[in-house]
Structures are given as structure tokens and as C-alpha cells.
Design a protein around this motif. Structure first.
Motif, mmCIF file in Angstrom:
data_model
loop_
_atom_site.group_PDB
_atom_site.id
_atom_site.type_symbol
_atom_site.label_atom_id
_atom_site.label_comp_id
_atom_site.label_asym_id
_atom_site.label_seq_id
_atom_site.Cartn_x
_atom_site.Cartn_y
_atom_site.Cartn_z
ATOM 1 N N SER A 1 0.848 -1.190 0.000
ATOM 2 C CA SER A 1 0.000 0.000 0.000
ATOM 3 C C SER A 1 0.883 1.240 0.000
ATOM 4 O O SER A 1 2.060 1.193 0.317
ATOM 5 N N GLY A 2 0.297 2.365 -0.360
ATOM 6 C CA GLY A 2 1.031 3.618 -0.423
ATOM 7 C C GLY A 2 1.583 4.042 0.919
ATOM 8 O O GLY A 2 2.551 4.781 0.993
ATOM 9 N N GLU A 3 0.965 3.576 2.009
ATOM 10 C CA GLU A 3 1.396 3.973 3.345
ATOM 11 C C GLU A 3 2.660 3.231 3.782
ATOM 12 O O GLU A 3 3.454 3.757 4.533
ATOM 13 N N GLU A 4 2.818 1.988 3.321
ATOM 14 C CA GLU A 4 3.975 1.205 3.716
ATOM 15 C C GLU A 4 5.177 1.606 2.881
ATOM 16 O O GLU A 4 5.078 1.798 1.692
ATOM 17 N N GLU A 5 6.298 1.720 3.537
ATOM 18 C CA GLU A 5 7.520 2.079 2.859
ATOM 19 C C GLU A 5 8.362 0.829 2.654
ATOM 20 O O GLU A 5 8.421 -0.042 3.512
ATOM 21 N N GLU A 6 9.021 0.730 1.494
ATOM 22 C CA GLU A 6 9.887 -0.410 1.238
ATOM 23 C C GLU A 6 11.074 -0.378 2.180
ATOM 24 O O GLU A 6 11.640 0.668 2.438
ATOM 25 N N ASN A 7 11.436 -1.548 2.709
ATOM 26 C CA ASN A 7 12.567 -1.664 3.609
ATOM 27 C C ASN A 7 13.128 -3.078 3.472
ATOM 28 O O ASN A 7 12.546 -4.025 3.989
ATOM 29 N N ALA A 8 14.248 -3.207 2.780
ATOM 30 C CA ALA A 8 14.833 -4.519 2.537
ATOM 31 C C ALA A 8 15.258 -5.200 3.835
ATOM 32 O O ALA A 8 15.199 -6.417 3.942
ATOM 33 N N ALA A 9 15.681 -4.441 4.815
ATOM 34 C CA ALA A 9 16.117 -5.018 6.091
ATOM 35 C C ALA A 9 14.977 -5.757 6.788
ATOM 36 O O ALA A 9 15.199 -6.728 7.495
ATOM 37 N N GLU A 10 13.765 -5.288 6.567
ATOM 38 C CA GLU A 10 12.588 -5.922 7.178
ATOM 39 C C GLU A 10 11.832 -6.778 6.167
ATOM 40 O O GLU A 10 10.709 -7.192 6.426
ATOM 41 N N LEU A 11 12.446 -7.028 5.019
ATOM 42 C CA LEU A 11 11.852 -7.802 3.929
ATOM 43 C C LEU A 11 10.546 -7.202 3.420
ATOM 44 O O LEU A 11 9.661 -7.903 2.977
ATOM 45 N N LYS A 12 10.440 -5.895 3.496
ATOM 46 C CA LYS A 12 9.327 -5.183 2.879
ATOM 47 C C LYS A 12 9.839 -4.700 1.528
ATOM 48 O O LYS A 12 10.550 -3.698 1.451
ATOM 49 N N ILE A 13 9.514 -5.464 0.499
ATOM 50 C CA ILE A 13 10.033 -5.142 -0.826
ATOM 51 C C ILE A 13 8.874 -4.938 -1.785
ATOM 52 O O ILE A 13 7.753 -5.342 -1.517
ATOM 53 N N GLY A 14 9.161 -4.318 -2.885
ATOM 54 C CA GLY A 14 8.131 -4.016 -3.861
ATOM 55 C C GLY A 14 7.556 -5.262 -4.516
ATOM 56 O O GLY A 14 8.150 -6.342 -4.495
ATOM 57 N N GLU A 15 6.390 -5.114 -5.112
ATOM 58 C CA GLU A 15 5.702 -6.227 -5.765
ATOM 59 C C GLU A 15 6.555 -6.889 -6.846
ATOM 60 O O GLU A 15 6.513 -8.103 -7.021
ATOM 61 N N GLU A 16 7.321 -6.076 -7.586
ATOM 62 C CA GLU A 16 8.128 -6.647 -8.666
ATOM 63 C C GLU A 16 9.163 -7.637 -8.140
ATOM 64 O O GLU A 16 9.536 -8.584 -8.816
ATOM 65 N N PHE A 17 9.610 -7.463 -6.895
ATOM 66 C CA PHE A 17 10.588 -8.382 -6.318
ATOM 67 C C PHE A 17 9.945 -9.674 -5.837
ATOM 68 O O PHE A 17 10.597 -10.705 -5.796
ATOM 69 N N LEU A 18 8.687 -9.631 -5.485
ATOM 70 C CA LEU A 18 8.008 -10.835 -5.012
ATOM 71 C C LEU A 18 7.835 -11.854 -6.135
ATOM 72 O O LEU A 18 7.757 -13.054 -5.885
ATOM 73 N N LYS A 19 7.781 -11.395 -7.362
ATOM 74 C CA LYS A 19 7.600 -12.282 -8.514
ATOM 75 C C LYS A 19 8.910 -12.541 -9.257
ATOM 76 O O LYS A 19 8.929 -13.275 -10.225
ATOM 77 N N ALA A 20 9.985 -11.947 -8.808
ATOM 78 C CA ALA A 20 11.264 -12.053 -9.505
ATOM 79 C C ALA A 20 11.881 -13.437 -9.324
ATOM 80 O O ALA A 20 11.664 -14.102 -8.317
ATOM 81 N N LYS A 21 12.654 -13.850 -10.304
ATOM 82 C CA LYS A 21 13.376 -15.119 -10.222
ATOM 83 C C LYS A 21 14.815 -14.840 -9.791
ATOM 84 O O LYS A 21 15.378 -13.802 -10.101
ATOM 85 N N CYS A 22 15.383 -15.775 -9.086
ATOM 86 C CA CYS A 22 16.771 -15.642 -8.641
ATOM 87 C C CYS A 22 17.707 -15.829 -9.825
ATOM 88 O O CYS A 22 17.438 -16.607 -10.725
#
Length: 123
Positions: free
Chosen positions: A2-23
Motif C-alpha cells: 500500500s502507499g502507506e507502507e515504505e519499502e525496507n529490505a532489512a525488514e523484507l518489505k520489498i516491492g511487488e516486482e521483487f516478489l515475482k522475480a526469479k533468482c
């Protein structure tokens, strides 16, 4: 997210594009970074001005730990799991092995390792 949540890699809050990404394997990242480095060299009189220290260290790391250097070999390694019925590549190899009997596991693993050795040998 959501617009309220900020991306934070340290807390594994990443954007939608990363959730579908392949390693990517190190050898794939190495090819990508080397291509980018070549582009930077061609577009600048002094390419070191455009290459950050993080970029340089990342390139050194993946080059050091890349088992395969040839782009065709990298493609073959990426496709290897599909020859053994693994649909989503190396990430799902564990699931593939859990669905088979132990004897088939050992045989399949041995065949795959032999195939990967041949790719490396003829690279």
C-alpha cells in the motif's frame, strides 16, 4: 504494498516486482554487470567516474564465484533443471526431490551433476 507502507529490505518489505522475480545465478549476474560496465566505458571518457565502488565490488564478487563464463554455458545451466522435470529451475529442486523415491533422487542428481560437469568441461 500500500502507499502507506515504505519499502525496507532489512525488514523484507520489498516491492511487488521483487516478489515475482526469479533468482539469478552468479554467472548470470556477472554477464549482466560486465555488459553494463562495457556500456559505461563506451559512454564516458573516464569510465571509473561512473562506476561506483559497490558496482565494482559486486562485479569482482560475481566474477570470482561464477563457475561458468561462456554465455551459452550459462544458458544451458539455467535450462538444465527443465530436462529433469523441474519447472521453475533450481529454486524448486528441493520440491522435485521430495516428490521422487530415494533411488530416483540419487540417480537424477548423479545425471544432472554429470551433465553440468560436461557443460563446464566443454565451455
Amino acid at each position: 504494498m500500500s502507499g502507506e507502507e515504505e519499502e525496507n529490505a532489512a525488514e523484507l518489505k520489498i516491492g511487488e516486482e521483487f516478489l515475482k522475480a526469479k533468482c539469478l545465478m552468479n554467472c548470470e549476474v556477472s554477464l549482466i554487470l560486465e555488459h553494463k560496465y562495457e556500456q559505461l566505458q563506451q559512454t564516458s571518457d573516464d569510465p571509473m567516474n561512473q562506476v561506483s565502488q559497490v558496482f565494482e565490488k559486486s562485479l569482482q564478487y560475481v566474477k570470482r564465484f561464477s563457475r561458468y563464463k561462456n554465455p551459452d554455458a550459462v544458458r544451458q545451466v539455467r535450462e538444465a533443471p527443465s530436462y529433469f522435470g523441474v519447472k521453475d529451475g533450481w529454486v524448486t529442486m528441493d520440491e522435485f526431490l521430495k516428490t521422487r523415491g530415494r533411488a530416483q533422487d540419487d540417480e537424477a542428481i548423479e545425471k544432472m551433476l554429470n551433465d553440468l560437469s560436461l557443460i563446464k568441461k566443454f565451455e
